[in-house]
Write a protein that holds these residues in place. Structure first.
Motif, short mmCIF file in Angstrom:
data_model
loop_
_atom_site.label_atom_id
_atom_site.label_comp_id
_atom_site.label_asym_id
_atom_site.label_seq_id
_atom_site.Cartn_x
_atom_site.Cartn_y
_atom_site.Cartn_z
N VAL A 226 1.02 -1.11 0.00
CA VAL A 226 -0.20 -0.08 -0.13
C VAL A 226 0.81 1.33 -0.06
N LEU A 227 0.60 2.24 -0.85
CA LEU A 227 1.39 3.40 -0.94
C LEU A 227 0.49 4.66 -0.64
N ASP A 228 1.09 5.39 0.09
CA ASP A 228 0.41 6.78 0.31
C ASP A 228 1.36 7.83 0.25
N PHE A 229 0.84 8.75 -0.61
CA PHE A 229 2.05 9.88 -0.97
C PHE A 229 3.22 9.46 -1.20
N PRO A 238 -3.30 -9.88 1.95
CA PRO A 238 -4.66 -9.15 1.89
C PRO A 238 -5.17 -9.29 3.23
N GLU A 239 -5.24 -10.02 4.11
CA GLU A 239 -5.68 -9.89 5.62
C GLU A 239 -5.16 -9.23 6.18
N GLU A 240 -3.50 -9.20 6.05
CA GLU A 240 -3.06 -8.41 7.08
C GLU A 240 -2.89 -6.95 6.72
N VAL A 241 -3.31 -6.59 5.44
CA VAL A 241 -3.20 -5.20 4.78
C VAL A 241 -4.70 -4.70 5.29
N ARG A 242 -5.54 -5.37 5.34
CA ARG A 242 -6.97 -4.96 5.74
C ARG A 242 -7.12 -4.60 7.17
N ARG A 243 -6.36 -5.13 7.98
CA ARG A 243 -6.58 -4.86 9.30
C ARG A 243 -5.18 -3.85 9.73
N ASP A 244 -4.29 -3.42 8.92
CA ASP A 244 -3.42 -2.41 9.12
C ASP A 244 -4.12 -1.11 9.52
N PRO A 245 -3.64 -0.64 10.80
CA PRO A 245 -4.21 0.73 11.13
C PRO A 245 -3.88 1.98 10.21
N GLN A 246 -2.79 1.91 9.84
CA GLN A 246 -2.11 3.04 8.73
C GLN A 246 -3.30 2.86 7.61
N VAL A 247 -3.11 1.75 7.15
CA VAL A 247 -4.22 1.54 5.78
C VAL A 247 -5.52 1.86 6.00
N ILE A 248 -6.09 1.47 7.16
CA ILE A 248 -7.44 1.88 7.31
C ILE A 248 -7.68 3.49 7.38
N GLY A 255 -14.53 0.72 7.21
CA GLY A 255 -15.32 -0.46 6.81
C GLY A 255 -14.46 -1.60 6.74
N THR A 256 -14.96 -2.59 5.69
CA THR A 256 -14.23 -3.91 5.82
C THR A 256 -13.50 -3.83 4.41
N GLY A 257 -13.06 -2.61 4.07
CA GLY A 257 -12.19 -2.70 2.63
C GLY A 257 -12.86 -2.68 1.41
#
Length: 260
Positions: A226-229, A238-248, A255-257
């Motif tokens: 996941v990139l941001d700026f 995918p499950e790890e990314v879905r639960r990552d606080p920074q990604v959320i 929500g659930t992604g």
């Protein structure tokens, strides 16, 4: 873990005062489907452009099978086994669907110029093999009935599949797909998801995908970044990314992604 097929180390790309990609690191393993997500302007397509040789990096390195390839021209990277599609389709609109594929197949072994002039047996065999390969790809991508249609007259979803077929025609080991589901309806996205899985299996591909439709990547990918700026803020399943606080916080919301 096996040797990575592709690796980026501290990769950066600056445009004047804008740092579009900021010291990004990850490795793509042979045979996996690797997703790249993030908000608009996160640097995803810029990263693809640097990896595929369209844009040179301003820092860091790209490695292919542990060998540095940073700054090499796209056609040289294609010969190594790296092919890509583009968010903005790049077809020969005035040529037929079949002719578009035959152009892409030009890089496969051919007879000599003299053989072509003399229409030798070797030349005829090479041309027959090229035509057979084109028809095989048309069948795999569901484009056989459109073979004689001009590419510029195709529906958007068919044009997307033709661009994928053209990339596959070069015989890649790694296929980079830049927003392949853009403009597709939900049924077409489901078909695309199934198609990518089938193509990976049939052609023994490694696939890397940029996509805004998060549910598609959550279903399809083995791992995601996941990139941001321009900064990589997460990497994992995918499950790890879905639960990552920074990604959320940056992208998925509370929500659930779902879609993004």
């Amino acid at each position: 873990m096996s040797q990575p097929l592709l690796e980026v180390r501290d990769l950066s790309r600056r445009f004047g005062g804008l740092l579009a990609v900021d010291r990004v690191n990850f490795a793509v393993q042979p045979g996996e489907i690797f997703g790249l997500i993030g908000p608009n302007g996160a640097g995803k397509t810029t990263l693809f452009n640097v990896i595929s040789g369209v844009t040179p990096p301003t820092g860091g390195s790209v490695f292919w099978r542990s060998q540095p390839i940073s700054g090499q021209a796209p056609h040289r990277l294609n010969r190594l086994g790296l092919a890509r599609t583009f968010q903005n389709l790049r077809l020969f609109d005035g040529l037929s669907v079949l002719e578009n594929l035959l152009v892409a197949l030009q890089r496969r072994p051919r007879s000599s110029a003299l053989g072509g002039l003399l229409n030798s047996a070797g030349h005829q065999r090479a041309e027959r093999q090229r035509l057979e390969a084109a028809w095989q790809l048309l069948e795999e991508l569901g484009l056989t009935a459109l073979a004689e249609r001009q590419a510029g007259t195709l529906a958007y979803g068919d044009r997307r599949r033709l661009e994928m077929a053209r990339a596959l025609a070069t015989g890649p080991s790694l296929l980079l797909l830049d927003e392949p589901a853009a403009g597709l309806n939900p049924a077409e996205k489901d078909q695309l998801c199934q198609l990518i899985g089938e193509l990976r299996q049939r052609h023994q591909l490694t696939v890397m995908i940029i996509e805004h439709h998060v549910p598609l990547l959550m279903r399809l990918c083995n791992r995601m970044a996941v990139l941001d700026f321009g900064v990589r803020i997460a990497l994992g399943t995918p499950e790890e990314v879905r639960r990552d606080p920074q990604v959320i916080e940056a992208y998925l919301g509370t929500g659930t992604g779902g879609s993004a």
